[in-house]
Design an enzyme around this catalytic site. Sequence first.
Site, PDB file in Angstrom:
ATOM      1  NE  ARG A  76      -0.115  -5.571  -1.180  1.00 19.35           N
ATOM      2  CZ  ARG A  76       0.674  -4.692  -1.768  1.00 19.35           C
ATOM      3  NH1 ARG A  76       0.190  -3.597  -2.317  1.00 19.35           N
ATOM      4  NH2 ARG A  76       1.975  -4.912  -1.827  1.00 19.35           N
ATOM      5  CG  ASP A 112       1.776  -8.562  -1.787  1.00 22.93           C
ATOM      6  OD1 ASP A 112       1.408  -7.833  -0.847  1.00 22.93           O
ATOM      7  OD2 ASP A 112       2.818  -8.362  -2.432  1.00 22.93           O
TER       8      ASP A 112
END
Length: 393
Positions: free
Chosen positions: A36, A179
């Site tokens: 990400r 995350d």
Amino acid sequence: MPSIAPASPCSSQRAKAFFKSQFQCSPRWVADAPGRINLMGEHIDYNDGFVMPAAMDRRLSIVAGPISSDEIILCTEQDKKVFRFRLNDPLLPRGDWTDYVVGVLAHWMELNASVCGLAISIASDIPLGAGLSSSAALEVATATLLEVAWEMRLHPRAKALACQAVENHYVGMPCGIMDQFAVTMAAKGHFLLLDCQTNTFEQIPVDSHFPSLLVINTNIRHALTEGCYAERRSQCESVLLVLGQTSWRSVSMTQLMDKSEELSDVQLRRGRHVISEIKRTRDAADCVRKGNMMELGKLLYASHQSLRYDYEVSCKEADWIVDRMGGLGEGGGVLGCRMTGAGFGGCVVCLVSPDAVSDIIRQLDSDYRKKFNLEADFFLTSPSEGCRAWIPS
Ligand code: GLA
């Protein structure tokens, strides 16, 4: 001139090929999860704030097949070593990357999944230790694999929380939820605005006019278990104590300044980052919704300065890149840029005009090498989908 490293679409192909070469058969299950980038909201997931990450189009793939022994045989394309764990022995942390996998396995065993021995192979296109969430990708991909292989599915929110628990308690890294959530819930073409107080989220679509997302890896590696991350977390908790509050969401800048006599300079700056970054993230989400890219770019620069001076998690290489990008400015096709992820090295994310990408890279690449005697890596990415599992044909 460096080429822009292409996002490899085929980590799953490589994981399958490596599996075949190691185990002389085809895997039965495949799962993958993305890395990400975080566009806004740094170091505020564990402070009850908002974050706005997106999944990258670089992924980590994990493939597996059943074996008759009560073992996990684990290998990766990267280091070619084979690790063996007996499922009947206590699965204790070893202090290396296998903890992210084995911690999840141990968690699924506690859930009374239909446990069987597994041969596993992994391949990844996510740079390691670069602040792009390779660890969460490994945890969530493993969990997603076990959902099919060990027939124990969790609600996506529960899966993200389970993976965070593994990272907090098994690996020993006191990360927030960003995350694991991003990697699990992300949707193609969207940023994910996550409220870390309630774990509720909004998927914000990106239209075709959205600028290119250029990621620049400083190639300075961070090690988050070394204490700086945990130190920031406890500093923020200590400020809340002085303020007599239980959550940063109810704290205003005025309340913080009212207590300035009782706070150290460091505590004041940490608090200032948290309060201002929470606001910036909400503002940034508004900019994405309204397509206000100029304003979004300014918020990115402001966030970087806050992380650099108030939160002190940047590094000189990232600062140099952000300053250089700022120098190129709108005229040079740069709308904004900031460090992304935990910091202490890692990557910078930049909003740039698509037609300026090659020029920007040309200008930065050789200067960075000269300045730091180090190569930076450059790649474009776009918001992609979260974790997936499938049975290969
Ligand atoms: C790491 C952690 C996240 C978050 C970021 C900083 O990536 O895993 O929980 O705290 O740092 O925003």
